[in-house]
Motif scaffolding. Structure first.
Motif, short mmCIF file in Angstrom:
data_model
loop_
_atom_site.label_atom_id
_atom_site.label_comp_id
_atom_site.label_asym_id
_atom_site.label_seq_id
_atom_site.Cartn_x
_atom_site.Cartn_y
_atom_site.Cartn_z
N SER A 24 0.83 -1.21 0.00
CA SER A 24 0.00 0.00 0.00
C SER A 24 0.87 1.26 0.00
O SER A 24 0.46 2.29 -0.53
N VAL A 25 2.06 1.18 0.60
CA VAL A 25 3.00 2.31 0.55
C VAL A 25 3.51 2.50 -0.88
O VAL A 25 3.62 3.62 -1.39
N LYS A 26 3.85 1.40 -1.52
CA LYS A 26 4.37 1.45 -2.90
C LYS A 26 3.39 2.15 -3.83
O LYS A 26 3.80 2.86 -4.77
N ASN A 27 2.10 1.98 -3.58
CA ASN A 27 1.08 2.60 -4.43
C ASN A 27 0.76 4.03 -4.03
O ASN A 27 -0.21 4.61 -4.51
N TRP A 108 -2.77 1.54 3.67
CA TRP A 108 -3.07 2.85 3.10
C TRP A 108 -3.90 2.70 1.83
O TRP A 108 -3.67 1.79 1.03
N GLY A 109 -4.84 3.61 1.67
CA GLY A 109 -5.49 3.76 0.38
C GLY A 109 -4.77 4.85 -0.40
O GLY A 109 -3.55 5.00 -0.30
N ASP A 110 -5.50 5.62 -1.16
CA ASP A 110 -4.93 6.73 -1.93
C ASP A 110 -4.84 7.94 -1.01
O ASP A 110 -5.77 8.76 -0.93
N LEU A 111 -3.72 8.10 -0.31
CA LEU A 111 -3.59 9.17 0.68
C LEU A 111 -3.74 10.55 0.06
O LEU A 111 -4.35 11.45 0.66
N ARG A 112 -3.20 10.75 -1.11
CA ARG A 112 -3.22 12.07 -1.72
C ARG A 112 -4.65 12.53 -2.08
O ARG A 112 -4.90 13.72 -2.19
N LYS A 113 -5.56 11.62 -2.26
CA LYS A 113 -6.94 12.01 -2.53
C LYS A 113 -7.52 12.76 -1.34
O LYS A 113 -8.37 13.65 -1.50
N PHE A 114 -7.06 12.41 -0.15
CA PHE A 114 -7.60 13.02 1.07
C PHE A 114 -6.68 14.12 1.60
O PHE A 114 -7.15 15.06 2.26
N LEU A 115 -5.38 14.01 1.35
CA LEU A 115 -4.44 15.07 1.73
C LEU A 115 -4.31 16.03 0.56
O LEU A 115 -3.29 16.07 -0.13
N THR A 116 -5.34 16.82 0.34
CA THR A 116 -5.38 17.70 -0.81
C THR A 116 -4.44 18.89 -0.62
O THR A 116 -4.02 19.21 0.50
N ASP A 117 -4.12 19.57 -1.72
CA ASP A 117 -3.27 20.76 -1.64
C ASP A 117 -3.92 21.83 -0.76
O ASP A 117 -3.22 22.56 -0.05
N GLU A 118 -5.25 21.92 -0.81
CA GLU A 118 -5.96 22.90 0.01
C GLU A 118 -5.75 22.63 1.50
O GLU A 118 -5.47 23.54 2.28
N ILE A 119 -5.84 21.37 1.90
CA ILE A 119 -5.65 21.00 3.30
C ILE A 119 -4.20 21.24 3.72
O ILE A 119 -3.91 21.81 4.78
N LEU A 120 -3.26 20.82 2.88
CA LEU A 120 -1.84 20.96 3.21
C LEU A 120 -1.39 22.42 3.25
O LEU A 120 -0.43 22.76 3.93
N SER A 121 -2.08 23.28 2.54
CA SER A 121 -1.74 24.71 2.56
C SER A 121 -2.33 25.41 3.78
O SER A 121 -1.75 26.38 4.28
N LYS A 122 -3.46 24.92 4.27
CA LYS A 122 -4.20 25.61 5.34
C LYS A 122 -3.78 25.18 6.73
O LYS A 122 -3.75 26.00 7.65
N TYR A 123 -3.43 23.89 6.92
CA TYR A 123 -3.24 23.35 8.27
C TYR A 123 -1.77 23.03 8.54
O TYR A 123 -1.03 22.62 7.64
N ASN A 124 -1.39 23.18 9.81
CA ASN A 124 -0.03 22.83 10.24
C ASN A 124 0.06 21.46 10.90
O ASN A 124 1.15 20.91 11.02
#
Length: 323
Positions: A24-27, A108-124
């Motif tokens: 799941s990490v590899k993907n 892990w599933g598709d982490l990037r689907k949930f860790l969006t650029d909007e979330i990563l820009s807004k939260y610490n």
């Protein structure tokens, strides 16, 4: 795209289901995993970096970051030190926008689907549980654990037993109270209750869950009002379960209580019911209760030993939070 590294120190024997975590990490090729371990395991994941070292060597690495004598006698105690990883492993984190920590009893599933650029820009700070959490990689953010008062990091780092300092009992509560607007806590994942044989998630949206891994995507499947529901989820944490391995890690497989199995279409109601437990007795839950009792007994004994900075105590409101 924000660069992310997940730091995982792991010492001791790896479980038989570890290759499924690696699959799941590899993907998730855009997220690096940095292993600090005494296990020289085979790995063909370009986004996994393995740093071989002994447990004694990593204890020395932590000790160099503190001007008091830490107590780190067992690998499990590393969980309490997780909030300090940004400082302790800073030489490995150059160039990363976020660093995190996590468990290996997860898929892990598709982490990037949930860790969006909007979330990563807004939260610490993203998520507050130990099975997967992230911090923005900045010196002042990496040092926030030092400002927690109840319990303090000095109390926790000089106490022999686990205090869940990486979760709401410690740093997550501090973030929740003092920096709530910069703390993302939406549960996109499934933390499976280890005391029930059937898969029951903390999200309470559907009991008797099954999970399907399909080409880098992870799905939660459950029966709702006689209809099967299939929803994508970020990851699943199996939390102390002993999972049997009855298939090979591949791009498609299913997870049922308590085994990894060859993939079949679980949206077929007959297939779904095939994997539901036909019994209620779950021996593992009694074993876990016994272990929890022993841990509490040993913690109580440790409280009678001299602690240079005092005994770590949890705020009363954490019980209300977990309810």
């Amino acid at each position: 795209m924000k660069k992310i590294a997940v730091i995982i120190p792991y010492f001791g024997r790896l479980k038989d289901d570890f290759p499924f975590f690696l699959q799941s990490v590899k993907n998730n090729p855009s997220i690096d995993v940095l292993f600090f371990t005494d296990n020289n395991f085979p790995c063909d994941c370009p986004n996994v970096k393995v740093y071989l070292m002994t447990f004694e060597e990593i204890v020395s690495q932590f000790q160099r970051n503190f001007d008091f004598k830490i107590r780190l006698s067992k690998p499990y105690k590393l969980c309490d030190f997780r909030p300090s990883y940004g400082e302790v492993f800073k030489q490995y984190l150059k160039g990363y926008d976020f660093w995190g920590y996590g468990d290996v009893d997860v898929i892990w599933g598709d982490l990037r689907k949930f860790l969006t650029d909007e979330i990563l820009s807004k939260y610490n700070r993203i998520f507050g549980q130990g099975h997967l959490s992230f911090y923005r990689n900045l010196p002042d953010i990496n040092a926030i654990y030092r400002y927690v008062v109840q319990p303090s990091y000095k109390q926790v780092f000089t106490f022999d037993y686990g205090c869940a300092f990486d979760e709401y009992y410690g740093t997550s509560r501090y973030w929740d109270i003092n920096m709530n607007d910069l703390f993302y806590q939406v549960s996109h994942y499934d933390d499976v209750d280890c005391m029930n044989l059937a898969f029951r998630s903390h999200r309470r949206q559907g009991d008797n869950l099954l999970f399907s891994y399909e080409n880098g995507k992870l799905f939660r499947i459950y029966l709702k009002q006689d209809n099967l529901v299939k929803e994508e989820t970020m990851y699943v944490h199996f939390q102390k379960r002993k999972m049997e391995v009855n298939t090979n890690p591949a791009d498609m497989f299913i997870m049922a209580p308590n085994a990894f199995l060859p993939y079949i279409d679980l949206m077929n109601e007959a297939n779904y019911k095939l994997f539901q437990p036909n019994k209620t007795f779950y021996a593992q839950s009694y074993k876990l209760r016994y272990q929890d009792f022993c841990n509490k007994f040993h913690k109580l004994k440790a409280c009678f030993n001299h602690c240079e900075f005092g005994i770590p105590t949890h705020p009363k409101d954490v019980l209300h939070y977990y309810k």
